[in-house]
Design a protein around this motif. Structure first.
Motif, PDB file in Angstrom:
ATOM      1  N   ALA A  35       0.837  -1.211   0.000  1.00  0.00           N
ATOM      2  CA  ALA A  35       0.000   0.000   0.000  1.00  0.00           C
ATOM      3  C   ALA A  35       0.869   1.258   0.000  1.00  0.00           C
ATOM      4  CB  ALA A  35      -0.899   0.003   1.230  1.00  0.00           C
ATOM      5  N   PRO A  36       0.332   2.361  -0.521  1.00  0.00           N
ATOM      6  CA  PRO A  36       1.077   3.623  -0.456  1.00  0.00           C
ATOM      7  C   PRO A  36       1.227   4.102   0.985  1.00  0.00           C
ATOM      8  CG  PRO A  36      -1.050   3.921  -1.563  1.00  0.00           C
ATOM      9  CD  PRO A  36      -0.931   2.479  -1.208  1.00  0.00           C
ATOM     10  N   MET A  37       2.120   5.062   1.193  1.00  0.00           N
ATOM     11  CA  MET A  37       2.343   5.612   2.528  1.00  0.00           C
ATOM     12  C   MET A  37       1.032   6.196   3.062  1.00  0.00           C
ATOM     13  SD  MET A  37       6.059   7.428   2.177  1.00  0.00           S
ATOM     14  CE  MET A  37       5.837   8.132   0.542  1.00  0.00           C
ATOM     15  N   ASN A 110       8.851  -6.230  -4.101  1.00  0.00           N
ATOM     16  CA  ASN A 110       8.134  -5.032  -3.659  1.00  0.00           C
ATOM     17  C   ASN A 110       7.824  -4.108  -4.832  1.00  0.00           C
ATOM     18  OD1 ASN A 110       7.924  -5.718  -0.950  1.00  0.00           O
ATOM     19  ND2 ASN A 110       9.852  -4.761  -0.420  1.00  0.00           N
ATOM     20  N   ILE A 114       4.120  -2.911  -6.119  1.00  0.00           N
ATOM     21  CA  ILE A 114       3.714  -1.525  -6.376  1.00  0.00           C
ATOM     22  C   ILE A 114       3.119  -1.420  -7.773  1.00  0.00           C
ATOM     23  CG2 ILE A 114       4.563   0.834  -6.736  1.00  0.00           C
ATOM     24  CD1 ILE A 114       6.696   0.174  -4.559  1.00  0.00           C
ATOM     25  N   ASP A 115       3.760  -2.033  -8.747  1.00  0.00           N
ATOM     26  CA  ASP A 115       3.258  -1.999 -10.124  1.00  0.00           C
ATOM     27  C   ASP A 115       1.864  -2.617 -10.208  1.00  0.00           C
ATOM     28  OD1 ASP A 115       3.567  -1.573 -13.028  1.00  0.00           O
ATOM     29  OD2 ASP A 115       3.679  -3.771 -13.108  1.00  0.00           O
ATOM     30  N   ARG A 117      -0.327  -2.869  -7.804  1.00  0.00           N
ATOM     31  CA  ARG A 117      -1.260  -1.985  -7.101  1.00  0.00           C
ATOM     32  C   ARG A 117      -1.674  -0.816  -7.997  1.00  0.00           C
ATOM     33  NH1 ARG A 117      -2.652  -1.355  -1.327  1.00  0.00           N
ATOM     34  NH2 ARG A 117      -4.123   0.355  -1.419  1.00  0.00           N
ATOM     35  N   LEU A 118      -0.696  -0.246  -8.706  1.00  0.00           N
ATOM     36  CA  LEU A 118      -1.009   0.856  -9.626  1.00  0.00           C
ATOM     37  C   LEU A 118      -1.934   0.384 -10.745  1.00  0.00           C
ATOM     38  CD1 LEU A 118       2.487   2.571  -9.903  1.00  0.00           C
ATOM     39  CD2 LEU A 118       0.444   3.508  -8.794  1.00  0.00           C
ATOM     40  N   GLU A 121      -5.499   0.112  -9.522  1.00  0.00           N
ATOM     41  CA  GLU A 121      -6.146   1.397  -9.246  1.00  0.00           C
ATOM     42  C   GLU A 121      -6.532   2.154 -10.505  1.00  0.00           C
ATOM     43  OE1 GLU A 121      -3.546   3.484  -6.586  1.00  0.00           O
ATOM     44  OE2 GLU A 121      -3.865   2.032  -4.965  1.00  0.00           O
TER      45      GLU A 121
END
Length: 122
Positions: A35-37, A110, A114-115, A117-118, A121
């Motif tokens: 998840a993002p910060m 990781n 992130i990729d 997750r993007l 979204e």
């Protein structure tokens, strides 16, 4: 020392280490859902630095670069690989991270999370 760069001065004093100085990577384990910060990044008025939440719970001042240049080399005996990341805007300073192969795989995992997750979204 007019005309000398910091990197040349440091390099002249370097020596190869004969024993490992870090017993393990100090990196986060891979996370499937990265998840993002939770807190925002605060852009400073100068525009080239920001305040970011540090994983320790504190805040850190960090430079901002648009894009990145990545280089690597073997890091024996202190680790398996040295990753060097330079900002894409041509700044001469870089960040060197020494990793084991497992640490490198965790970093790759990781980044893939992130990729993903993007992508989710979109």
């Amino acid at each position: 020392m007019a005309g000398s760069s910091f990197l040349r001065m440091v390099g002249a004093a370097d020596r190869e280490l004969s024993t490992p100085i870090w017993p393990r990577d100090r990196a986060c384990p891979p996370r499937a859902d990265f998840a993002p910060m939770a807190r925002p990044i605060v852009l400073l008025s100068c525009g080239d630095r920001c305040i970011v939440p540090h994983p320790s719970g504190h805040e850190a001042l960090a430079p901002i670069a648009r894009g990145t240049h990545l280089a690597w080399t073997h890091a024996n005996p202190i680790g398996d690989v040295a990753l060097v990341q330079f900002g894409g805007n041509g700044e001469p300073e870089g960040l060197v991270t020494i990793l084991t192969r497992d640490g490198l795989r965790n970093l790759i995992s990781n980044l893939q999370a992130i990729d993903a997750r993007l992508e989710d979204e979109r």
